[in-house]
Design a protein around this motif. Structure first.
Motif, PDB file in Angstrom:
ATOM      1  N   ALA A 166      12.906 -43.995 -34.665  1.00 24.36           N
ATOM      2  CA  ALA A 166      11.557 -43.530 -34.989  1.00 24.36           C
ATOM      3  C   ALA A 166      10.673 -43.531 -33.740  1.00 24.36           C
ATOM      4  CB  ALA A 166      10.943 -44.402 -36.077  1.00 24.36           C
ATOM      5  N   LEU A 167      10.837 -44.518 -32.878  1.00 25.86           N
ATOM      6  CA  LEU A 167      10.084 -44.536 -31.622  1.00 25.86           C
ATOM      7  C   LEU A 167      10.451 -43.349 -30.744  1.00 25.86           C
ATOM      8  CD1 LEU A 167      10.126 -48.303 -30.663  1.00 25.86           C
ATOM      9  CD2 LEU A 167       8.130 -46.926 -31.183  1.00 25.86           C
ATOM     10  N   ILE A 168      11.729 -43.067 -30.667  1.00 21.72           N
ATOM     11  CA  ILE A 168      12.180 -41.937 -29.841  1.00 21.72           C
ATOM     12  C   ILE A 168      11.634 -40.625 -30.407  1.00 21.72           C
ATOM     13  CG2 ILE A 168      14.218 -40.616 -29.123  1.00 21.72           C
ATOM     14  CD1 ILE A 168      15.691 -43.330 -28.958  1.00 21.72           C
ATOM     15  N   ALA A 169      11.719 -40.450 -31.717  1.00 21.74           N
ATOM     16  CA  ALA A 169      11.196 -39.230 -32.336  1.00 21.74           C
ATOM     17  C   ALA A 169       9.678 -39.162 -32.207  1.00 21.74           C
ATOM     18  CB  ALA A 169      11.605 -39.167 -33.796  1.00 21.74           C
ATOM     19  N   GLY A 170       9.007 -40.279 -32.343  1.00 20.63           N
ATOM     20  CA  GLY A 170       7.556 -40.301 -32.238  1.00 20.63           C
ATOM     21  C   GLY A 170       7.062 -39.970 -30.846  1.00 20.63           C
ATOM     22  N   SER A 171       7.870 -40.256 -29.840  1.00 22.10           N
ATOM     23  CA  SER A 171       7.454 -39.956 -28.474  1.00 22.10           C
ATOM     24  C   SER A 171       7.320 -38.454 -28.225  1.00 22.10           C
ATOM     25  CB  SER A 171       8.429 -40.562 -27.464  1.00 22.10           C
ATOM     26  OG  SER A 171       9.666 -39.876 -27.483  1.00 22.10           O
ATOM     27  N   LEU A 172       7.968 -37.656 -29.049  1.00 20.60           N
ATOM     28  CA  LEU A 172       7.869 -36.199 -28.896  1.00 20.60           C
ATOM     29  C   LEU A 172       6.474 -35.681 -29.176  1.00 20.60           C
ATOM     30  CD1 LEU A 172      11.176 -35.141 -30.649  1.00 20.60           C
ATOM     31  CD2 LEU A 172      10.698 -35.094 -28.206  1.00 20.60           C
ATOM     32  N   PRO A 178       1.587 -38.532 -20.792  1.00 18.30           N
ATOM     33  CA  PRO A 178       2.939 -38.738 -20.262  1.00 18.30           C
ATOM     34  C   PRO A 178       3.323 -40.210 -20.109  1.00 18.30           C
ATOM     35  CG  PRO A 178       1.644 -37.345 -18.778  1.00 18.30           C
ATOM     36  CD  PRO A 178       0.763 -37.746 -19.897  1.00 18.30           C
ATOM     37  N   ILE A 179       2.372 -41.046 -19.737  1.00 19.84           N
ATOM     38  CA  ILE A 179       2.703 -42.460 -19.559  1.00 19.84           C
ATOM     39  C   ILE A 179       2.998 -43.100 -20.911  1.00 19.84           C
ATOM     40  CG2 ILE A 179       1.784 -44.686 -18.814  1.00 19.84           C
ATOM     41  CD1 ILE A 179       0.259 -43.144 -16.638  1.00 19.84           C
ATOM     42  N   GLN A 180       2.176 -42.801 -21.894  1.00 14.11           N
ATOM     43  CA  GLN A 180       2.392 -43.341 -23.229  1.00 14.11           C
ATOM     44  C   GLN A 180       3.701 -42.810 -23.810  1.00 14.11           C
ATOM     45  OE1 GLN A 180      -0.621 -42.254 -26.037  1.00 14.11           O
ATOM     46  NE2 GLN A 180      -0.285 -44.073 -27.286  1.00 14.11           N
ATOM     47  N   VAL A 237       6.919 -45.282 -24.946  1.00 16.22           N
ATOM     48  CA  VAL A 237       7.472 -45.258 -26.300  1.00 16.22           C
ATOM     49  C   VAL A 237       8.931 -44.821 -26.273  1.00 16.22           C
ATOM     50  CG1 VAL A 237       7.263 -44.153 -28.565  1.00 16.22           C
ATOM     51  CG2 VAL A 237       5.230 -44.905 -27.351  1.00 16.22           C
ATOM     52  N   LEU A 238       9.258 -43.823 -25.478  1.00 17.18           N
ATOM     53  CA  LEU A 238      10.635 -43.344 -25.375  1.00 17.18           C
ATOM     54  C   LEU A 238      11.552 -44.421 -24.823  1.00 17.18           C
ATOM     55  CD1 LEU A 238      12.679 -40.991 -25.556  1.00 17.18           C
ATOM     56  CD2 LEU A 238      12.008 -40.404 -23.227  1.00 17.18           C
ATOM     57  N   VAL A 239      11.142 -45.061 -23.747  1.00 14.86           N
ATOM     58  CA  VAL A 239      11.974 -46.093 -23.122  1.00 14.86           C
ATOM     59  C   VAL A 239      12.116 -47.299 -24.048  1.00 14.86           C
ATOM     60  CG1 VAL A 239      12.035 -47.727 -21.196  1.00 14.86           C
ATOM     61  CG2 VAL A 239      11.589 -45.321 -20.770  1.00 14.86           C
ATOM     62  N   THR A 240      11.078 -47.628 -24.797  1.00 14.33           N
ATOM     63  CA  THR A 240      11.171 -48.729 -25.755  1.00 14.33           C
ATOM     64  C   THR A 240      12.210 -48.423 -26.835  1.00 14.33           C
ATOM     65  OG1 THR A 240       8.851 -49.257 -25.365  1.00 14.33           O
ATOM     66  CG2 THR A 240       9.859 -50.181 -27.341  1.00 14.33           C
ATOM     67  N   GLY A 241      12.221 -47.199 -27.317  1.00 14.60           N
ATOM     68  CA  GLY A 241      13.226 -46.801 -28.304  1.00 14.60           C
ATOM     69  C   GLY A 241      14.627 -46.839 -27.748  1.00 14.60           C
ATOM     70  N   PHE A 266      18.097 -44.234 -17.622  1.00 16.04           N
ATOM     71  CA  PHE A 266      17.851 -43.834 -16.242  1.00 16.04           C
ATOM     72  C   PHE A 266      17.472 -42.360 -16.129  1.00 16.04           C
ATOM     73  CE2 PHE A 266      20.471 -47.652 -15.331  1.00 16.04           C
ATOM     74  CZ  PHE A 266      19.479 -48.361 -14.668  1.00 16.04           C
ATOM     75  N   ALA A 267      18.046 -41.517 -16.980  1.00 23.87           N
ATOM     76  CA  ALA A 267      17.684 -40.101 -16.968  1.00 23.87           C
ATOM     77  C   ALA A 267      16.221 -39.911 -17.364  1.00 23.87           C
ATOM     78  CB  ALA A 267      18.593 -39.315 -17.904  1.00 23.87           C
ATOM     79  N   ALA A 268      15.749 -40.695 -18.318  1.00 23.70           N
ATOM     80  CA  ALA A 268      14.334 -40.604 -18.713  1.00 23.70           C
ATOM     81  C   ALA A 268      13.435 -41.015 -17.557  1.00 23.70           C
ATOM     82  CB  ALA A 268      14.069 -41.485 -19.936  1.00 23.70           C
ATOM     83  N   GLY A 269      13.827 -42.062 -16.832  1.00 23.65           N
ATOM     84  CA  GLY A 269      13.042 -42.495 -15.677  1.00 23.65           C
ATOM     85  C   GLY A 269      13.016 -41.467 -14.567  1.00 23.65           C
ATOM     86  N   ILE A 270      14.150 -40.867 -14.287  1.00 21.86           N
ATOM     87  CA  ILE A 270      14.226 -39.838 -13.243  1.00 21.86           C
ATOM     88  C   ILE A 270      13.425 -38.609 -13.650  1.00 21.86           C
ATOM     89  CG2 ILE A 270      15.810 -38.232 -12.098  1.00 21.86           C
ATOM     90  CD1 ILE A 270      17.893 -40.532 -12.180  1.00 21.86           C
TER      91      ILE A 270
END
Length: 80
Positions: free
Chosen positions: A18-24, A29-31, A35-39, A64-68
């Motif tokens: 749900a966190l990953i989907a909610g990040s969409l 961008p920081i928020q 949320v994405l990394v937490t998921g 790591f891909a999300a961070g890059i």
């Protein structure tokens, strides 16, 4: 604590997804990245507790891909 998390694994798995989907749906961008990394970290922890090595590797790559990707977007090298 480990036993409790494994007993309630489906709930934690659902919350992480749900966190990953909610990040969409977030605009900042920081928020969005937090949320994405937490998921992703939630899924990573669940996989590590269940000793699923393949999923741990996949979630680490996604982490790591999300961070890059965030770095490239924030530096202006990728434009959307």
């Amino acid at each position: 604590m480990k036993e409790y998390i494994l007993q309630k694994e489906r709930i934690f798995h659902f919350l992480a997804l749900a966190l990953i989907a909610g990040s969409l749906f977030l605009e900042d961008p920081i928020q969005k990245m937090v949320v994405l990394v937490t998921g992703i970290l939630g899924l990573l922890v669940l996989s590590a507790l269940k000793k699923q090595k393949i999923l741990v590797i996949i979630y680490l790559v996604l982490f790591f891909a999300a961070g890059i990707f965030y770095y490239l977007v924030s530096e202006g090298k990728l434009n959307f």
